[in-house]
Motif scaffolding. Structure first.
Motif, PDB file in Angstrom:
ATOM      1  N   ASP A  15       0.834  -1.269   0.027  1.00 20.24           N
ATOM      2  CA  ASP A  15       0.044   0.089  -0.048  1.00 20.24           C
ATOM      3  C   ASP A  15       0.977   1.334   0.015  1.00 20.24           C
ATOM      4  O   ASP A  15       1.822   1.366   1.089  1.00 20.24           O
ATOM      5  CB  ASP A  15      -0.815  -0.164   1.376  1.00 20.24           C
ATOM      6  N   SER A  29      -5.930   8.864  -0.525  1.00 21.92           N
ATOM      7  CA  SER A  29      -6.536   8.284  -1.586  1.00 21.92           C
ATOM      8  C   SER A  29      -5.809   8.475  -2.971  1.00 21.92           C
ATOM      9  O   SER A  29      -5.669   7.658  -3.960  1.00 21.92           O
ATOM     10  CB  SER A  29      -7.761   9.012  -1.854  1.00 21.92           C
ATOM     11  N   ALA A  30      -5.124   9.713  -3.162  1.00 17.98           N
ATOM     12  CA  ALA A  30      -4.465   9.939  -4.304  1.00 17.98           C
ATOM     13  C   ALA A  30      -3.424   8.932  -4.724  1.00 17.98           C
ATOM     14  O   ALA A  30      -3.186   8.461  -5.794  1.00 17.98           O
ATOM     15  CB  ALA A  30      -4.128  11.533  -4.466  1.00 17.98           C
ATOM     16  N   CYS A  31      -2.626   8.585  -3.742  1.00 17.31           N
ATOM     17  CA  CYS A  31      -1.511   7.865  -3.826  1.00 17.31           C
ATOM     18  C   CYS A  31      -1.787   6.341  -4.180  1.00 17.31           C
ATOM     19  O   CYS A  31      -0.804   5.790  -4.562  1.00 17.31           O
ATOM     20  CB  CYS A  31      -0.364   7.935  -2.671  1.00 17.31           C
ATOM     21  N   ARG A  32      -2.912   5.781  -3.984  1.00 28.92           N
ATOM     22  CA  ARG A  32      -3.594   4.682  -4.263  1.00 28.92           C
ATOM     23  C   ARG A  32      -4.007   4.596  -5.640  1.00 28.92           C
ATOM     24  O   ARG A  32      -4.063   3.484  -6.079  1.00 28.92           O
ATOM     25  CB  ARG A  32      -4.418   4.245  -3.198  1.00 28.92           C
ATOM     26  N   ASN A  33      -3.954   5.465  -6.336  1.00 26.95           N
ATOM     27  CA  ASN A  33      -4.535   5.490  -7.757  1.00 26.95           C
ATOM     28  C   ASN A  33      -3.505   4.971  -8.553  1.00 26.95           C
ATOM     29  O   ASN A  33      -2.173   5.359  -8.520  1.00 26.95           O
ATOM     30  CB  ASN A  33      -4.718   6.879  -8.306  1.00 26.95           C
ATOM     31  N   PRO A  34      -3.591   4.186  -9.731  1.00 24.67           N
ATOM     32  CA  PRO A  34      -2.742   3.695 -10.439  1.00 24.67           C
ATOM     33  C   PRO A  34      -2.011   4.897 -11.323  1.00 24.67           C
ATOM     34  O   PRO A  34      -2.731   5.750 -11.685  1.00 24.67           O
ATOM     35  CB  PRO A  34      -3.432   2.846 -11.448  1.00 24.67           C
ATOM     36  N   ALA A  87      -0.106   6.876  -9.959  1.00 29.01           N
ATOM     37  CA  ALA A  87       0.302   8.076  -9.003  1.00 29.01           C
ATOM     38  C   ALA A  87       1.713   8.199  -8.906  1.00 29.01           C
ATOM     39  O   ALA A  87       2.539   7.266  -8.797  1.00 29.01           O
ATOM     40  CB  ALA A  87      -0.523   7.790  -7.778  1.00 29.01           C
TER      41      ALA A  87
END
Length: 174
Positions: free
Chosen positions: A9, A52-57, A59
């Motif tokens: 994560d 939330s943003a860092c978990r986006n593909p 990122a």
């Protein structure tokens, strides 16, 4: 048979960076908005949004400059919200007194904001969405998770509470 790979994560990288980045993000926001409370709130929103943003593909890697970029976007969103509120209050303030109902009567923008902030969260949300953001009642109902009829009743109560608090504050300040 190969074992399935688990992607770590990326929020853990953010957690590792938190202590060193926090003062920089807060300092960036405080220097630009000049209000400690707003800077604290926006700092919190920055880190929540970053998770939330860092978990986006796709990122980018988590870093302090990246967090400052997220903070910049949160600050811009704050300024836009504030401008919408002030624009709505100016419209009400500049309305001609003879062609409006009592709800739309001339308001002192600062007093109106103070009164709005003193209301309960449900009244404040309903009034803000309906009158400052200019959303139709069905959209306000959808955003608040209520029926249209329940939202109309809430708006009636909220307007009444606003009027009463406004008049009381107006009398006290005179």
């Amino acid at each position: 048979m190969s074992e399935p790979r688990v992607r770590p994560d990326p929020a853990f990288a953010l957690l590792d960076l938190y202590e060193t980045a926090l003062p920089e993000v807060y300092g960036y926001l405080h220097a630009r908005c000049g209000d400690r409370g707003v800077a604290e709130e926006l700092t919190s929103e920055t880190f929540l949004g970053a998770v939330s943003a860092c978990r986006n593909p796709g990122a980018p890697p988590v870093s302090t400059p990246w967090l400052i970029g997220v903070a910049r976007h949160k600050l811009i969103d704050h300024w836009r919200r504030r401008e919408r509120e002030e624009r709505g209050l100016r419209v009400v303030h500049e309305s001609e007194a003879g062609s409006v109902d009592p709800w739309d009567a001339e308001l002192d923008a600062l007093l109106a904001r103070e009164v709005l902030e003193s209301l309960g969260a449900h009244h404040r949300a309903a009034l803000t969405l309906r009158y400052l953001d200019g959303l139709p009642v069905p959209e306000v109902a959808r955003l608040l998770g209520r029926t249209v009829h329940a939202t109309e009743a809430l708006l009636v109560r909220a307007r009444s509470a606003f009027r009463a608090a406004y008049r009381e504050k107006e009398v006290r300040d005179d």
